[in-house]
Scaffold this motif. Structure first.
Motif, PDB file in Angstrom:
ATOM      1  N   LEU A   4      -7.379  -0.917  -3.213  1.00  0.00           N
ATOM      2  CA  LEU A   4      -7.065  -1.718  -4.395  1.00  0.00           C
ATOM      3  C   LEU A   4      -5.639  -1.380  -4.801  1.00  0.00           C
ATOM      4  O   LEU A   4      -5.324  -0.218  -5.091  1.00  0.00           O
ATOM      5  CB  LEU A   4      -8.020  -1.411  -5.553  1.00  0.00           C
ATOM      6  N   ALA A   5      -4.788  -2.372  -4.801  1.00  0.00           N
ATOM      7  CA  ALA A   5      -3.384  -2.137  -5.155  1.00  0.00           C
ATOM      8  C   ALA A   5      -2.815  -3.366  -5.838  1.00  0.00           C
ATOM      9  O   ALA A   5      -3.078  -4.500  -5.425  1.00  0.00           O
ATOM     10  CB  ALA A   5      -2.563  -1.821  -3.906  1.00  0.00           C
ATOM     11  N   VAL A   6      -2.037  -3.120  -6.880  1.00  0.00           N
ATOM     12  CA  VAL A   6      -1.315  -4.190  -7.585  1.00  0.00           C
ATOM     13  C   VAL A   6       0.171  -3.857  -7.520  1.00  0.00           C
ATOM     14  O   VAL A   6       0.564  -2.699  -7.745  1.00  0.00           O
ATOM     15  CB  VAL A   6      -1.787  -4.292  -9.061  1.00  0.00           C
ATOM     16  N   ASP A   7       0.967  -4.857  -7.209  1.00  0.00           N
ATOM     17  CA  ASP A   7       2.415  -4.700  -7.184  1.00  0.00           C
ATOM     18  C   ASP A   7       2.886  -4.071  -8.500  1.00  0.00           C
ATOM     19  O   ASP A   7       2.421  -4.457  -9.575  1.00  0.00           O
ATOM     20  CB  ASP A   7       3.044  -6.083  -6.994  1.00  0.00           C
ATOM     21  N   LYS A   8       3.813  -3.100  -8.398  1.00  0.00           N
ATOM     22  CA  LYS A   8       4.228  -2.352  -9.597  1.00  0.00           C
ATOM     23  C   LYS A   8       4.702  -3.273 -10.721  1.00  0.00           C
ATOM     24  O   LYS A   8       4.449  -3.011 -11.893  1.00  0.00           O
ATOM     25  CB  LYS A   8       5.332  -1.363  -9.229  1.00  0.00           C
ATOM     26  N   GLY A   9       5.378  -4.346 -10.359  1.00  0.00           N
ATOM     27  CA  GLY A   9       5.910  -5.268 -11.370  1.00  0.00           C
ATOM     28  C   GLY A   9       4.839  -6.098 -12.061  1.00  0.00           C
ATOM     29  O   GLY A   9       5.121  -6.762 -13.065  1.00  0.00           O
ATOM     30  N   GLN A  10       3.631  -6.068 -11.516  1.00  0.00           N
ATOM     31  CA  GLN A  10       2.545  -6.907 -12.053  1.00  0.00           C
ATOM     32  C   GLN A  10       1.456  -6.085 -12.749  1.00  0.00           C
ATOM     33  O   GLN A  10       0.481  -6.658 -13.240  1.00  0.00           O
ATOM     34  CB  GLN A  10       1.891  -7.707 -10.914  1.00  0.00           C
ATOM     35  N   ARG A  11       1.606  -4.773 -12.765  1.00  0.00           N
ATOM     36  CA  ARG A  11       0.536  -3.942 -13.339  1.00  0.00           C
ATOM     37  C   ARG A  11       0.455  -4.137 -14.845  1.00  0.00           C
ATOM     38  O   ARG A  11       1.449  -4.427 -15.494  1.00  0.00           O
ATOM     39  CB  ARG A  11       0.767  -2.467 -12.996  1.00  0.00           C
ATOM     40  N   GLY A  12      -0.748  -3.977 -15.356  1.00  0.00           N
ATOM     41  CA  GLY A  12      -0.948  -4.116 -16.796  1.00  0.00           C
ATOM     42  C   GLY A  12      -1.081  -5.555 -17.246  1.00  0.00           C
ATOM     43  O   GLY A  12      -1.095  -5.829 -18.447  1.00  0.00           O
ATOM     44  N   THR A  13      -1.219  -6.469 -16.293  1.00  0.00           N
ATOM     45  CA  THR A  13      -1.337  -7.895 -16.651  1.00  0.00           C
ATOM     46  C   THR A  13      -2.741  -8.439 -16.365  1.00  0.00           C
ATOM     47  O   THR A  13      -2.957  -9.645 -16.451  1.00  0.00           O
ATOM     48  CB  THR A  13      -0.315  -8.744 -15.873  1.00  0.00           C
ATOM     49  N   TRP A  52       0.831  -1.205   0.000  1.00  0.00           N
ATOM     50  CA  TRP A  52       0.000   0.000   0.000  1.00  0.00           C
ATOM     51  C   TRP A  52       0.864   1.252   0.000  1.00  0.00           C
ATOM     52  O   TRP A  52       0.530   2.236  -0.660  1.00  0.00           O
ATOM     53  CB  TRP A  52      -0.935  -0.014   1.211  1.00  0.00           C
ATOM     54  N   HIS A  53       1.967   1.194   0.735  1.00  0.00           N
ATOM     55  CA  HIS A  53       2.873   2.351   0.749  1.00  0.00           C
ATOM     56  C   HIS A  53       3.473   2.562  -0.643  1.00  0.00           C
ATOM     57  O   HIS A  53       3.482   3.684  -1.164  1.00  0.00           O
ATOM     58  CB  HIS A  53       3.964   2.131   1.798  1.00  0.00           C
ATOM     59  N   GLN A  54       3.960   1.472  -1.240  1.00  0.00           N
ATOM     60  CA  GLN A  54       4.583   1.589  -2.566  1.00  0.00           C
ATOM     61  C   GLN A  54       3.562   1.999  -3.633  1.00  0.00           C
ATOM     62  O   GLN A  54       3.933   2.533  -4.676  1.00  0.00           O
ATOM     63  CB  GLN A  54       5.236   0.252  -2.946  1.00  0.00           C
ATOM     64  N   SER A  55       2.275   1.744  -3.367  1.00  0.00           N
ATOM     65  CA  SER A  55       1.226   2.087  -4.334  1.00  0.00           C
ATOM     66  C   SER A  55       0.658   3.481  -4.098  1.00  0.00           C
ATOM     67  O   SER A  55      -0.291   3.897  -4.777  1.00  0.00           O
ATOM     68  CB  SER A  55       0.090   1.050  -4.263  1.00  0.00           C
ATOM     69  N   GLY A  56       1.201   4.177  -3.112  1.00  0.00           N
ATOM     70  CA  GLY A  56       0.770   5.554  -2.856  1.00  0.00           C
ATOM     71  C   GLY A  56      -0.560   5.667  -2.145  1.00  0.00           C
ATOM     72  O   GLY A  56      -1.213   6.720  -2.196  1.00  0.00           O
ATOM     73  N   LEU A  57      -0.988   4.591  -1.477  1.00  0.00           N
ATOM     74  CA  LEU A  57      -2.305   4.605  -0.845  1.00  0.00           C
ATOM     75  C   LEU A  57      -2.278   4.985   0.631  1.00  0.00           C
ATOM     76  O   LEU A  57      -3.336   5.164   1.233  1.00  0.00           O
ATOM     77  CB  LEU A  57      -2.965   3.224  -0.995  1.00  0.00           C
ATOM     78  N   THR A  58      -1.117   5.077   1.220  1.00  0.00           N
ATOM     79  CA  THR A  58      -1.039   5.375   2.659  1.00  0.00           C
ATOM     80  C   THR A  58      -0.833   6.866   2.896  1.00  0.00           C
ATOM     81  O   THR A  58      -0.374   7.594   2.021  1.00  0.00           O
ATOM     82  CB  THR A  58       0.111   4.590   3.320  1.00  0.00           C
ATOM     83  N   ARG A  59      -1.222   7.286   4.087  1.00  0.00           N
ATOM     84  CA  ARG A  59      -1.016   8.659   4.511  1.00  0.00           C
ATOM     85  C   ARG A  59      -0.389   8.620   5.906  1.00  0.00           C
ATOM     86  O   ARG A  59      -0.729   7.742   6.718  1.00  0.00           O
ATOM     87  CB  ARG A  59      -2.344   9.434   4.559  1.00  0.00           C
TER      88      ARG A  59
END
Ligand SMILES: CC(C)(COP(=O)(O)OP(=O)(O)OC[C@H]1O[C@@H](n2cnc3c(N)ncnc32)[C@H](O)[C@@H]1OP(=O)(O)O)[C@@H](O)C(=O)NCCC(=O)NCCS
Length: 136
Positions: free
Chosen positions: A72-81, A18-25
């Motif tokens: 809703l978050a997808v690991d950066k390496g898995q996006r677009g799949t 969630w942190h890497q996906s920009g969803l945390t504050r």
């Protein structure tokens, strides 16, 4: 790829995603959010795992009529799949099975990629304005 409910043991992995996906504050504990959703009778957090590695999440909960999707978050390496689409299908399935007839979600202003994604999946502007107030 397996989709299952997260457990407390997955909270570190979820918080990192969630942190890497920009969803945390900084003022809000993501781990507390996760635990509350796991403890609730009308909510859970779904996770997609490959060989026990957490690759995507979707928090779901409902009030008996409307269901909501958060985190809703997808690991950066898995996006677009197609994983985001799969998680939304899993979230909608969970809500439907639990009696919700409508699904809603909030997108932070400025998250154009998320707006594009949800529009593509058939989500429409609900023509409402959300009001909020801190209780703490
Ligand atoms: C938004 C997010 C979950 C999308 O996940 P993803 O796995 O990359 O999306 P998918 O690969 O499943 O895409 C599903 C479909 O949406 C389309 N799509 C994805 N992003 C899009 C965009 N910005 N605009 C238009 N279409 C988009 C894809 O082309 C795909 O189309 P298809 O299935 O018809 O071929 C991911 O980018 C993410 O984790 N973002 C950071 C966290 C975030 O902002 N979450 C939302 C908070 S409200």
């Amino acid at each position: 790829m397996q989709i299952r409910d997260l457990t407390s043991e997955d909270s570190n992995a979820a918080a990192v995603l969630w942190h890497q996906s920009g969803l945390t504050r900084p003022w809000n504990s993501a781990k507390d959010d996760l635990q509350r959703a796991l403890d609730g009778e009308t909510s859970t957090v779904l996770g997609a795992f490959h060989e026990e590695q957490l690759l995507a999440t979707a928090m779901v909960g409902h009030d008996g009529h409307r269901g909501w999707v958060y985190y809703l978050a997808v690991d950066k390496g898995q996006r677009g799949t197609g994983l985001g689409r799969r998680m939304m299908a899993a979230a909608e399935g969970w809500l439907r099975e639990n009696g919700a007839v409508k699904v809603q979600l909030m997108v932070r202003s400025g998250n154009a990629a998320a707006f594009g994604f949800y529009n593509h999946l058939g989500y429409e502007d609900a023509d409402v304005s959300v009001r909020s107030k801190w209780l703490t």
